[in-house]
Design a protein around this motif. Structure first.
Motif, short mmCIF file in Angstrom:
data_model
loop_
_atom_site.label_atom_id
_atom_site.label_comp_id
_atom_site.label_asym_id
_atom_site.label_seq_id
_atom_site.Cartn_x
_atom_site.Cartn_y
_atom_site.Cartn_z
N SER A 97 0.81 -1.23 0.00
CA SER A 97 0.00 0.00 0.00
C SER A 97 0.84 1.27 0.00
O SER A 97 0.34 2.34 -0.34
N THR A 130 0.68 3.22 -3.05
CA THR A 130 -0.55 3.99 -3.28
C THR A 130 -0.63 5.17 -2.32
O THR A 130 -0.90 6.30 -2.73
N THR A 163 -3.32 -0.42 -5.31
CA THR A 163 -2.66 -1.38 -4.41
C THR A 163 -2.84 -2.80 -4.93
O THR A 163 -1.89 -3.60 -4.91
#
Length: 427
Positions: free
Chosen positions: A47, A50, A236
């Motif tokens: 993640s 992102t 993600t």
């Protein structure tokens, strides 16, 4: 070895302000090699590609779960609740602290790639010959087995398992708050103080005082929003797909005796499913990313391309489709192959779905999937029976098909694709 520390240790924490360590065993566990390894495992896997702030670790999350559990237990003991067994305090705290010990690099992504379960590895690390094992045995010989059974959800007293693993457990409360903080979103900012004040031990499990229902509604809505806005974010998912494809391609090459320019232990044994606990503990994200960086130089064009995409964030693009059947999927793959694309690597179909809350069904009886409210007459009611908000999100498996592909390759092949297929990817 159940003695308290002569001086309380304190960690400064951005989510809970302070994390208090009051037991010698807890302090010793934190300082083991196995627990310190969690500093090198990101909490949110890929993640960070992102949400640039999502660099927090499993180490900080584990401390947070411990702290929430400690606060709940302290409240139970201060209030003198008879359903709480104070002799299980240390067991519960150890299980809370160690619950994520078995996570590998990039957390859930590597589990999907190698069909592993981090809880299984957590139990192995606790039970086999590790520093963690020896410290737990200082409490009593059977203590490692007890801690592992809490994590495996087989421990005899359900209330202990409830605190570590349930729809309203310390794990979920910490990751919602922590992940929201580090990703910079507001969805996970639950009223944790109110929730903790409303928890009660009752008939062997943790329930919620009915007047705390609105705080629980907010918690469940936060979970719902975090999954769709953060955990299932399509960018993600793209990075996770490329990560899994790298592992898949490297494994294929290894089994074909491909002469890697660079290989590092214990990756060969990981690819062959023969990793020991000692080897597993060598796995962290620094090691994996070192391998990926070196593999950008490999002669195998597919592995080199995938690693370069991951390292330099040249991720796959995606299109959303409401409905997709097996015939259409087959047609897309055949068209990709005919146009010179790799139908197995240049197309990935993803269908993220989530069950925000598993509603109670009459006749089945309550289990650990339900949140129970305790009214003034000491009657239990499942929350969706009372709350319209919870009922509205219960049992929902929302999702849409996402087709992921390397845009640069697809643009070159687009003229060779049938019009019906090209139209899908031109959205």
């Amino acid at each position: 070895m159940k003695r308290p520390l002569t001086e309380e240790k304190v960690f400064k924490d951005p989510v809970h302000n302070y994390i208090h360590v009051q037991d010698t065993i807890i302090w010793r566990l934190i300082n083991t090699e196995e627990f310190q390894r969690l500093r090198r495992i990101r909490q949110l896997g890929t993640s960070y590609l992102t949400f640039h702030g999502a660099e927090h670790s499993r180490f900080s999350h584990s401390l947070g779960v411990y702290e929430i559990t400690r606060r709940i237990i302290s409240q139970f003991e201060r209030s003198g609740y008879k359903d709480w067994l104070s002799e299980e305090r240390l067991l519960t705290l150890c299980a809370a602290l160690l619950h994520d010990l078995g996570h590998g690099p990039f957390s859930h992504s590597i589990e999907e790639a190698f069909a592993m379960n981090h809880e299984d590895w957590t139990c192995r690390i606790i039970l086999e010959n590790t520093e963690i094992t020896r410290i737990l045995q200082d409490v009593e010989a059977d203590f490692p087995r007890k801690v592992a059974s809490v994590i495996a959800k087989t421990y005899e007293h359900e209330i202990v398992v409830n605190l570590v693993s349930s729809p309203l457990d310390a794990d979920r409360m910490d990751y919602l708050l922590r992940d929201a903080y580090y990703t910079g979103v507001n969805y996970g900012t639950i009223d944790i103080d109110r929730i903790l004040r409303m928890l009660r031990p009752y008939n062997g499990r943790v329930v919620v005082k009915e007047s705390g229902m609105h705080a629980i509604e907010d918690y469940l809505m936060s979970r719902y929003q975090m999954y769709w806005q953060v955990y299932f974010h399509p960018v993600t998912r793209s990075s996770e797909i490329i990560l899994r494809q790298i592992f898949r391609r490297a494994k294929e090459l290894l089994l074909q005796d491909y002469p890697f320019r660079f290989m590092i232990e214990p990756l060969p044994d990981l690819f062959q499913g023969e990793v020991t606990v000692e080897q597993y503990l060598l796995l962290d994200e620094a090691l994996v990313q070192t391998a990926f960086m070196q593999w950008t130089l490999e002669e195998d064009e597919l592995l080199s391309d995938l690693c370069s995409r991951f390292i330099h964030r040249k991720l796959y693009k995606y299109v959303e489709i409401e409905n997709l059947d097996a015939d259409t999927i087959g047609e897309i793959r055949r068209s990709f192959a005919a146009a010179g694309l790799n139908a197995e690597y240049d197309l990935e179909i993803d269908f993220p779905s989530d069950l925000p809350y598993d509603v109670f069904r009459p006749g089945e009886g309550f289990d650990n999937k339900q949140i129970l409210l305790l009214d003034r007459e000491d009657n239990l009611r499942e929350i969706s029976e009372v709350s319209d908000i919870v009922r509205s999100i219960s049992g929902i498996h929302r999702g849409r098909y996402h087709l992921y592909f390397p845009q640069d390759k697809l643009q070159k092949a687009l003229p060779q694709l049938p019009t019906s297929i090209a139209r899908i990817f031109a959205k």
